[in-house]
Design an enzyme around this catalytic site. Structure first.
Site, PDB file in Angstrom:
ATOM      1  NE  ARG A  23       1.686 -19.750 -22.734  1.00  0.00           N
ATOM      2  CZ  ARG A  23       0.455 -19.510 -22.302  1.00  0.00           C
ATOM      3  NH1 ARG A  23      -0.478 -19.101 -23.142  1.00  0.00           N
ATOM      4  NH2 ARG A  23       0.142 -19.657 -21.030  1.00  0.00           N
ATOM      5  CG  ASP A  24      -0.148 -15.861 -20.382  1.00  0.00           C
ATOM      6  OD1 ASP A  24      -0.975 -15.779 -21.306  1.00  0.00           O
ATOM      7  OD2 ASP A  24      -0.448 -15.683 -19.195  1.00  0.00           O
ATOM      8  CG  HIS A  76      -1.360 -17.476 -14.411  1.00  0.00           C
ATOM      9  ND1 HIS A  76      -0.355 -17.986 -15.196  1.00  0.00           N
ATOM     10  CD2 HIS A  76      -1.939 -16.481 -15.132  1.00  0.00           C
ATOM     11  CE1 HIS A  76      -0.336 -17.325 -16.354  1.00  0.00           C
ATOM     12  NE2 HIS A  76      -1.288 -16.419 -16.328  1.00  0.00           N
ATOM     13  CG  HIS A 115      -3.972 -11.832 -15.953  1.00  0.00           C
ATOM     14  ND1 HIS A 115      -4.060 -11.546 -17.287  1.00  0.00           N
ATOM     15  CD2 HIS A 115      -3.409 -13.058 -15.871  1.00  0.00           C
ATOM     16  CE1 HIS A 115      -3.563 -12.558 -17.992  1.00  0.00           C
ATOM     17  NE2 HIS A 115      -3.173 -13.488 -17.150  1.00  0.00           N
ATOM     18  CB  CYS A 164      -6.507 -13.591 -22.047  1.00  0.00           C
ATOM     19  SG  CYS A 164      -7.283 -15.060 -22.757  1.00  0.00           S
ATOM     20  CG  ASN A 181       0.367 -12.761 -17.251  1.00  0.00           C
ATOM     21  OD1 ASN A 181      -0.405 -13.578 -16.791  1.00  0.00           O
ATOM     22  ND2 ASN A 181       0.722 -12.761 -18.527  1.00  0.00           N
TER      23      ASN A 181
END
Length: 313
Positions: free
Chosen positions: A29-30, A221, A223, A254, A263
């Protein structure tokens, strides 16, 4: 080489680290939402199945947002219905509003995630409303989720800095995290969306958030934009965090934070955790196969240092 690792990790190992860490894989997803070329549903499905096979306990599968905003996720129903759901694996999906939540549940989602920000300007640019408005909007989702017994995870973006506002105060992060927790999110993932955080900032931010939310309900989370992700994760582990989000092959950035590289790579996190004697339940070789598969499809080099190094060995 192993003696070098022992020296490197000696200091950290002296602190009480968790015996086990849950890794939340956000690549499908991300990671993929940032890709310009549309990745076909069957490729996403195969990637998710390979990640489950590698032993990852949580794989964020897709996002029920409007395809107008994120075209890459237009195949969300096909993906949700196509994955071979492995017993014991959770496949949460992102749902920005009630409409998204209803569509997700209809497609078979058994867990969802909502996302807010600790920065006003980022919230405006990302979800087109203020932080307060976004929290109110989530109330509807939380109410529906409670009624249907669907667990909800909460994300807080920009916890260590914002592309528009610069530094974000730890107190602001703590307040947003507290609200999400009070609403009923079982876990709050604290996101360094643009990867500017350092171990000092991570420590300060977690200190503030820990006062408002139990540490076992928190995740990080990170990056790796500035190469600080593993160092930041290590500090979080030392502070009692035992849930880490990461993305296969370091995919993603993003769409609303220009220049924010991906990430932290799941392969690198697993390698570090295993080196610290922390259990993950993940098979690193199978994980690297999944990374190689998606990088081959995207026709790009992996961002995982461990995968890069292993290819050369």
């Amino acid at each position: 080489m192993s003696s070098c690792l022992n020296i490197e990790f000696g200091v950290a190992a002296a602190k009480p680290l968790p015996a086990k860490v849950k890794i939340v894989e956000v690549g499908p997803r991300d990671g993929l939402q940032n890709e310009k070329a549309v990745v076909p549903a069957e490729v996403k499905i195969q990637l998710i199945d390979m990640l489950a096979e590698a032993g990852l306990p949580v794989i964020e599968a897709t996002s029920f947002v409007s395809p107008k905003w994120v075209p890459q996720m237009a195949d969300q129903v096909e993906v949700m219905q196509g994955i071979h759901k492995k017993p014991g694996v959770n496949y949460p999906v992102l749902t920005p509003n009630l409409k998204g939540f209803q569509a997700a549940v209809k497609a078979g989602a058994q867990e969802v995630a909502i996302f807010g920000a600790a920065s006003e300007l980022f919230s405006k640019k990302n979800i087109n409303c203020s932080v307060e408005e976004s929290l109110q909007r989530f109330e509807e989702v939380m109410k529906a989720a409670k009624e249907q017994g669907v667990p909800v995870r909460g994300y807080v973006s920009c916890v260590l800095g914002c592309p528009y506002e610069g530094k974000v105060s730890p107190e602001k992060v703590a307040q947003v995290a507290k609200r999400l927790y009070a609403m009923g999110c079982y876990e709050i993932s604290l996101g360094d969306t643009i990867g500017v955080g350092t171990p000092g900032g991570m420590s300060e931010m977690l200190e503030a958030v820990r006062k408002e939310v139990p540490v076992d309900a928190l995740a990080v989370h990170c990056h790796d934009t500035y190469g600080q992700a593993l160092a930041n994760i290590l500090v979080a582990l030392q502070m009692g965090i035992s849930v880490v989000d990461s993305s296969i092959a370091g995919l993603g950035g993003c769409p609303y934070a220009q220049g924010a590289s991906g990430n932290v790579a799941t392969e690198d996190v697993v390698y570090m955790l295993h080196g610290l004697g922390i259990q993950t339940g993940v098979d690193l070789h199978k994980l690297m196969d999944a990374g190689a598969f998606i990088c081959q499809f995207l026709n790009r080099r992996t961002s995982s240092k461990v995968a890069q190094a292993s290819c050369k060995l």
